[in-house]
Design a protein around this motif. Structure first.
Motif, short mmCIF file in Angstrom:
data_model
loop_
_atom_site.label_atom_id
_atom_site.label_comp_id
_atom_site.label_asym_id
_atom_site.label_seq_id
_atom_site.Cartn_x
_atom_site.Cartn_y
_atom_site.Cartn_z
N ASN A 165 1.45 -45.09 85.66
CA ASN A 165 1.20 -44.42 84.25
C ASN A 165 0.07 -43.38 84.59
N ARG A 166 0.78 -42.16 84.81
CA ARG A 166 -0.08 -40.92 85.13
C ARG A 166 -0.43 -40.37 83.81
N SER B 216 3.40 -36.75 83.42
CA SER B 216 2.57 -37.85 82.62
C SER B 216 3.34 -38.89 82.24
N GLY B 217 2.68 -40.08 82.04
CA GLY B 217 3.49 -41.34 81.85
C GLY B 217 3.92 -41.97 83.08
N VAL B 218 5.23 -42.25 83.22
CA VAL B 218 5.90 -42.98 84.41
C VAL B 218 6.12 -42.06 85.41
N CYS B 219 5.36 -41.97 86.67
CA CYS B 219 5.44 -41.01 87.49
C CYS B 219 5.46 -41.86 89.05
N ALA B 220 6.45 -41.38 89.84
CA ALA B 220 6.39 -41.97 91.02
C ALA B 220 5.54 -40.98 92.04
N MET B 221 5.24 -41.63 93.12
CA MET B 221 4.40 -40.90 94.33
C MET B 221 4.92 -40.91 95.60
N ALA B 222 5.69 -42.12 95.73
CA ALA B 222 6.57 -42.39 97.10
C ALA B 222 7.85 -43.15 96.53
N GLY C 118 17.03 -42.82 80.24
CA GLY C 118 16.02 -42.24 80.74
C GLY C 118 15.90 -42.19 82.03
N TRP C 119 14.82 -41.66 82.54
CA TRP C 119 14.67 -41.70 84.14
C TRP C 119 13.14 -41.36 84.49
N TYR C 120 12.76 -41.66 85.66
CA TYR C 120 11.40 -41.74 86.13
C TYR C 120 11.07 -40.23 86.43
N GLN D 173 11.45 -39.38 81.42
CA GLN D 173 11.97 -39.39 80.14
C GLN D 173 12.46 -40.64 79.74
N ALA D 174 12.06 -41.29 78.57
CA ALA D 174 12.58 -42.59 78.31
C ALA D 174 13.50 -42.15 76.91
#
Length: 325
Positions: free
Chosen positions: A275-276, A282-288, A213-215, A60-61
């Motif tokens: 950016n997924r 969706s948007g800024v999303c971390a995978m690791a 905001g946050w990731y 969320q931005a």
């Protein structure tokens, strides 16, 4: 210490950051490398998370103009002495390899850091040095396990030593600083020092994420191979400034993600994101969660790597973000 076990019944789904646990009935005591541990021994309430669960704190931005600026010092200037102390802190690195520049240095400075998601990326300072982290909700930071405890000894660093700066930019601290309320990791890191369990979380004494905001973050059972990788962090060779590097997933493992993003000590705990567009995140999303440089043989000798956000990691971090006091 009190320990808890989390579970998640899902296939490929979106995941959120907390402290990791093994599969099993929710809110059931457990032992093993996925058992989450809090620095004060509290139990983290655990609930089942279904495939359709849409976490209310996904990426969320937040509006920059938000009035909810609860950072400890607001945006007051630091004294010269405070700045010197921060500059002098040692960059923390993982125990199995220096975070590495692979080939030509491709890092780019993020300036200003008041854009999203740079402002949701945090500089972590504490008794052992400096690390990177990233907000996953208003008051929770995800980071590497070795940024909350040294590993193998079952101990955490002193909670009272932590100061966390969202969007730090050299001598400028646009969102002030927050102290830590509680630290979290898993027994696989704290007691055994396993690099594939090297992750943790920090509960803050402020709600700075409502301003910055946050990731978002996610897990999937499918391979991550060739997905883009972006890392934002605070490298030790460029003190207190935020830098970004880009690459792609080079090697996919069950609990590790490998890439050739350029990193240096101090970037431990940084998000590995892109950016997924997809269900749940969706948007800024971390995978690791970035943690290590090159060492040993392939694929470790040719790539940097981090702890992959698996279903278990997602469950634990979600529990900390949602339920931990």
């Amino acid at each position: 210490m009190t320990m808890v076990r989390l579970s998640l019944a899902a296939a490929s789904a979106v995941v959120c950051l907390a402290v990791a646990v093994a599969d099993g009935a929710s809110a059931r005591p457990a032992s093993g490398p996925n058992t989450p541990v809090a620095s004060d021994g509290r139990i983290v309430p655990v609930t089942e998370v279904s495939r359709s669960f849409m976490p209310p704190f996904r990426g969320q931005a937040a509006a920059l103009g938000s009035a909810d600026r609860l950072a400890e010092f607001s945006a007051r200037p630091e004294s010269a002495r405070e700045l010197r102390r921060l500059m002098a802190l040692q960059a923390v690195t993982g125990p199995r390899g220096q975070e590495s520049i692979i080939g030509a240095d491709q890092r780019v400075r993020i300036n200003p850091t008041t854009t999203y998601p740079a402002r949701a990326t945090v500089l972590i300072t504490f008794s052992a040095g400096r690390c990177t982290g990233w907000l996953i909700n208003a008051n929770t930071v995800a980071t590497a396990g070795h940024c909350v405890g040294p590993g193998s000894g079952g101990q955490f660093y002193p909670v009272s030593s932590y100061l966390i700066f969202a969007g730090r930019n050299g001598s400028a601290s646009p969102y002030g600083s927050c102290t830590a309320k509680r630290l979290y990791s898993v027994t696989g890191w704290l007691n055994q020092g396993k690099d594939d369990y090297d992750y943790g979380a920090i509960k803050l004494n402020c709600n700075v994420g409502n301003t910055t905001g946050w990731y978002g973050y996610f897990w999937q059972s499918a391979s991550l191979l060739n997905l883009p990788t972006i890392i934002n962090g605070y490298p030790g060779d460029k003190p207190l400034t935020q830098w970004q590097s880009t690459d792609r997933v080079r090697v996919n493992q069950t609990r590790r993600t490998f890439y050739q993003n350029d990193t240096i000590g101090g970037m431990s705990g940084a998000p590995v994101w892109y950016n997924r567009s997809g269900a749940g995140c969706s948007g800024v999303c971390a995978m690791a969660i970035h943690a290590y440089g090159v060492y040993n043989g392939p694929p470790f000798s040719t790539n940097n790597h981090g702890t992959r956000i698996t279903q278990q990691v997602f469950n634990n971090l979600t529990a900390v973000g949602r339920n931990a006091p």
